[in-house]
Design a protein around this motif. Sequence first.
Motif, PDB file in Angstrom:
ATOM      1  N   ALA A   1     -10.840  14.309  -6.788  1.00 52.83           N
ATOM      2  CA  ALA A   1     -10.584  12.938  -7.240  1.00 52.83           C
ATOM      3  C   ALA A   1      -9.447  12.313  -6.442  1.00 52.83           C
ATOM      4  N   VAL A   2      -8.412  13.102  -6.139  1.00 59.00           N
ATOM      5  CA  VAL A   2      -7.309  12.619  -5.310  1.00 59.00           C
ATOM      6  C   VAL A   2      -7.822  12.214  -3.932  1.00 59.00           C
ATOM      7  N   ALA A   3      -8.618  13.091  -3.316  1.00 62.15           N
ATOM      8  CA  ALA A   3      -9.145  12.806  -1.982  1.00 62.15           C
ATOM      9  C   ALA A   3      -9.969  11.517  -1.987  1.00 62.15           C
ATOM     10  N   TYR A   4     -10.797  11.345  -3.015  1.00 60.15           N
ATOM     11  CA  TYR A   4     -11.614  10.126  -3.129  1.00 60.15           C
ATOM     12  C   TYR A   4     -10.706   8.898  -3.227  1.00 60.15           C
ATOM     13  N   ARG A   5      -9.679   8.968  -4.070  1.00 61.38           N
ATOM     14  CA  ARG A   5      -8.795   7.820  -4.272  1.00 61.38           C
ATOM     15  C   ARG A   5      -7.958   7.508  -3.027  1.00 61.38           C
ATOM     16  N   ILE A   6      -7.553   8.550  -2.291  1.00 60.55           N
ATOM     17  CA  ILE A   6      -6.804   8.290  -1.058  1.00 60.55           C
ATOM     18  C   ILE A   6      -7.704   7.599  -0.037  1.00 60.55           C
ATOM     19  N   ASP A   7      -8.929   8.099   0.114  1.00 62.48           N
ATOM     20  CA  ASP A   7      -9.863   7.445   1.038  1.00 62.48           C
ATOM     21  C   ASP A   7     -10.131   6.001   0.613  1.00 62.48           C
ATOM     22  N   GLU A   8     -10.311   5.785  -0.665  1.00 62.68           N
ATOM     23  CA  GLU A   8     -10.530   4.445  -1.196  1.00 62.68           C
ATOM     24  C   GLU A   8      -9.350   3.535  -0.853  1.00 62.68           C
ATOM     25  N   HIS A   9      -8.149   4.035  -1.055  1.00 69.70           N
ATOM     26  CA  HIS A   9      -6.939   3.250  -0.800  1.00 69.70           C
ATOM     27  C   HIS A   9      -6.784   2.967   0.700  1.00 69.70           C
ATOM     28  N   ALA A  10      -7.009   3.987   1.528  1.00 64.96           N
ATOM     29  CA  ALA A  10      -6.875   3.814   2.975  1.00 64.96           C
ATOM     30  C   ALA A  10      -7.877   2.792   3.504  1.00 64.96           C
ATOM     31  N   ALA A  11      -9.112   2.847   3.001  1.00 61.29           N
ATOM     32  CA  ALA A  11     -10.132   1.891   3.440  1.00 61.29           C
ATOM     33  C   ALA A  11      -9.783   0.472   3.014  1.00 61.29           C
ATOM     34  N   ALA A  12      -9.273   0.314   1.795  1.00 60.52           N
ATOM     35  CA  ALA A  12      -8.939  -1.019   1.285  1.00 60.52           C
ATOM     36  C   ALA A  12      -7.801  -1.657   2.063  1.00 60.52           C
ATOM     37  N   HIS A  13      -6.904  -0.833   2.620  1.00 58.53           N
ATOM     38  CA  HIS A  13      -5.720  -1.375   3.291  1.00 58.53           C
ATOM     39  C   HIS A  13      -5.727  -1.132   4.799  1.00 58.53           C
ATOM     40  N   GLY A  14      -6.816  -0.638   5.325  1.00 59.98           N
ATOM     41  CA  GLY A  14      -6.928  -0.454   6.761  1.00 59.98           C
ATOM     42  C   GLY A  14      -5.964   0.575   7.316  1.00 59.98           C
ATOM     43  N   LEU A  15      -5.696   1.651   6.558  1.00 59.64           N
ATOM     44  CA  LEU A  15      -4.758   2.680   7.007  1.00 59.64           C
ATOM     45  C   LEU A  15      -5.486   3.693   7.882  1.00 59.64           C
TER      46      LEU A  15
ATOM     47  N   SER B   1       0.851  -1.191   0.000  1.00 56.51           N
ATOM     48  CA  SER B   1       0.000   0.000   0.000  1.00 56.51           C
ATOM     49  C   SER B   1       0.884   1.237   0.000  1.00 56.51           C
ATOM     50  N   PHE B   2       0.281   2.361  -0.341  1.00 52.87           N
ATOM     51  CA  PHE B   2       0.979   3.641  -0.295  1.00 52.87           C
ATOM     52  C   PHE B   2       0.573   4.380   0.966  1.00 52.87           C
ATOM     53  N   ARG B   3       1.553   4.986   1.595  1.00 57.85           N
ATOM     54  CA  ARG B   3       1.280   5.777   2.795  1.00 57.85           C
ATOM     55  C   ARG B   3       1.616   7.255   2.619  1.00 57.85           C
ATOM     56  N   THR B   4       2.323   7.567   1.532  1.00 57.34           N
ATOM     57  CA  THR B   4       2.676   8.959   1.251  1.00 57.34           C
ATOM     58  C   THR B   4       2.234   9.317  -0.164  1.00 57.34           C
ATOM     59  N   PHE B   5       1.500  10.418  -0.281  1.00 51.92           N
ATOM     60  CA  PHE B   5       0.964  10.882  -1.555  1.00 51.92           C
ATOM     61  C   PHE B   5       1.514  12.284  -1.816  1.00 51.92           C
ATOM     62  N   VAL B   6       2.293  12.411  -2.870  1.00 52.95           N
ATOM     63  CA  VAL B   6       2.904  13.689  -3.231  1.00 52.95           C
ATOM     64  C   VAL B   6       2.062  14.331  -4.327  1.00 52.95           C
ATOM     65  N   LEU B   7       1.514  15.507  -4.057  1.00 54.13           N
ATOM     66  CA  LEU B   7       0.621  16.176  -4.999  1.00 54.13           C
ATOM     67  C   LEU B   7       1.333  17.370  -5.624  1.00 54.13           C
ATOM     68  N   LYS B   8       1.467  17.340  -6.944  1.00 52.60           N
ATOM     69  CA  LYS B   8       2.108  18.438  -7.671  1.00 52.60           C
ATOM     70  C   LYS B   8       1.053  19.516  -7.924  1.00 52.60           C
ATOM     71  N   VAL B   9       0.863  20.357  -6.926  1.00 48.74           N
ATOM     72  CA  VAL B   9      -0.222  21.324  -7.003  1.00 48.74           C
ATOM     73  C   VAL B   9       0.102  22.489  -7.932  1.00 48.74           C
ATOM     74  N   HIS B  10       1.379  22.691  -8.236  1.00 44.64           N
ATOM     75  CA  HIS B  10       1.775  23.691  -9.234  1.00 44.64           C
ATOM     76  C   HIS B  10       2.964  23.136 -10.006  1.00 44.64           C
ATOM     77  N   SER B  11       2.909  23.268 -11.324  1.00 45.21           N
ATOM     78  CA  SER B  11       3.908  22.586 -12.157  1.00 45.21           C
ATOM     79  C   SER B  11       5.022  23.500 -12.666  1.00 45.21           C
ATOM     80  N   ARG B  12       5.089  24.734 -12.167  1.00 49.18           N
ATOM     81  CA  ARG B  12       6.173  25.635 -12.539  1.00 49.18           C
ATOM     82  C   ARG B  12       6.870  26.132 -11.282  1.00 49.18           C
TER      83      ARG B  12
ATOM     84  N   VAL C   1       3.644   7.614  -3.845  1.00 43.49           N
ATOM     85  CA  VAL C   1       3.078   7.770  -5.176  1.00 43.49           C
ATOM     86  C   VAL C   1       2.861   9.261  -5.425  1.00 43.49           C
ATOM     87  N   VAL C   2       2.970   9.669  -6.693  1.00 38.30           N
ATOM     88  CA  VAL C   2       2.885  11.080  -7.066  1.00 38.30           C
ATOM     89  C   VAL C   2       1.642  11.299  -7.926  1.00 38.30           C
TER      90      VAL C   2
END
Length: 376
Positions: free
Chosen positions: A54-68, A11-22, A271-272
């Motif tokens: 969408a990121v928030a939804y996927r993180i919650d989905e991942h955390a629930a699936a792996h009991g984080l 499972s992933f425990r750290t999510f790096v979000l590229k909130v600005h690309s410059r 994961v990024v």
Amino acid sequence: MQLLLAALPESFRTFVLKVHSRCDLACDHCYVYESADQSWRGRPLTMSAEVARAVAYRIDEHAAAHGLSSVNVVLHGGEPLLCGPAHLRALLAILSGMSVRANLSVQTNGVRLDEAFLDLFDEFGVRVGVSMDGGRDAHDRHRRTRAGQGSYDRVRAAVRELAARRGGFAGLLCTVDLRNDPVEVYEELISHRPPAVDFLLPHGNWATPPPGRVPGLAGTPYADWLIAVFDRWYGAAERETAVRIFDAILALLLGRRSGTEGIGPEPAAVVVVESDGSIEQSDALKSAYHGAPRTGLDVARDPFDAVFAVPGAAVRLPPPSDCRACPHLRVCGGGHVAHRYRAGGFDHPSVYCPDLYRLIEHIGGRVAGDLARLRA
């Protein structure tokens, strides 16, 4: 071999979000803009609220699936503060509304870090890491504006304000430059009272070696530099700060886990998500070749678990085959995946192999000597 495979993350425990690309600096050692991968050129400037949801939804989905029970979410770039306080507030509101507890942090070059941002980060409990390479000469050698002006004075002022608040200070990140005096750099950094210092080896590999590292030669310039810092840090009368690379090596020597990307046999569970919602692997892989971090996945349609099924995913790679007889494999782990690249793939020891070997030997020797004296 089975033992090595069993250690790979599920499972992933750290999510790096590229909130600005410059970025508002033009650092010549930047692995995002100055390396082989140039995918940033085709990405939107900022991460939209839609992508953040969408990121928030996927993180919650991942955390629930792996009991984080909690995850780490890092706002990154580019330079994340280029989003401006209003847009960052909108993103933080979305991320703070997740079901899983999120340990929020931001990594910034510090140039725009002012009271407005610090108040915002205090409000949302965001810890702040700042990139700083030492004193004025050391810092401004690389971290300059596009007009060629140094950024040290602005960064130092920001770090002082951040340190005064203390609770939100995550630490300082310093890219090693062999031309800088290691002890002077360390003492400059700890003068700002950071809770942690992260020394980053320049992202190079066998195809594009880092400065001063000649593949195939036995010299250990990066170990020599880090050993000088270690001896100053380890020999201090009291603990002045955490130094992640040293703490990781000490933990592994004592049979514990690293928790630091690039040290230890377990690939970092990171994961990024890029500003357009693309899911990618560690962005240090940008230093290998164009498209190296790419997975072909997107948060709008794909769960994070899908990364594990990507052929050749770095997070599923065991240590290099040539390293499996090495006595320091359980500490080094073969080094950072990005540093193992040469034409044909990543199944090679790190380009920093001699440096890592000597650094581990030195730290292990200091600890063994102290333990022997204690027993006596």
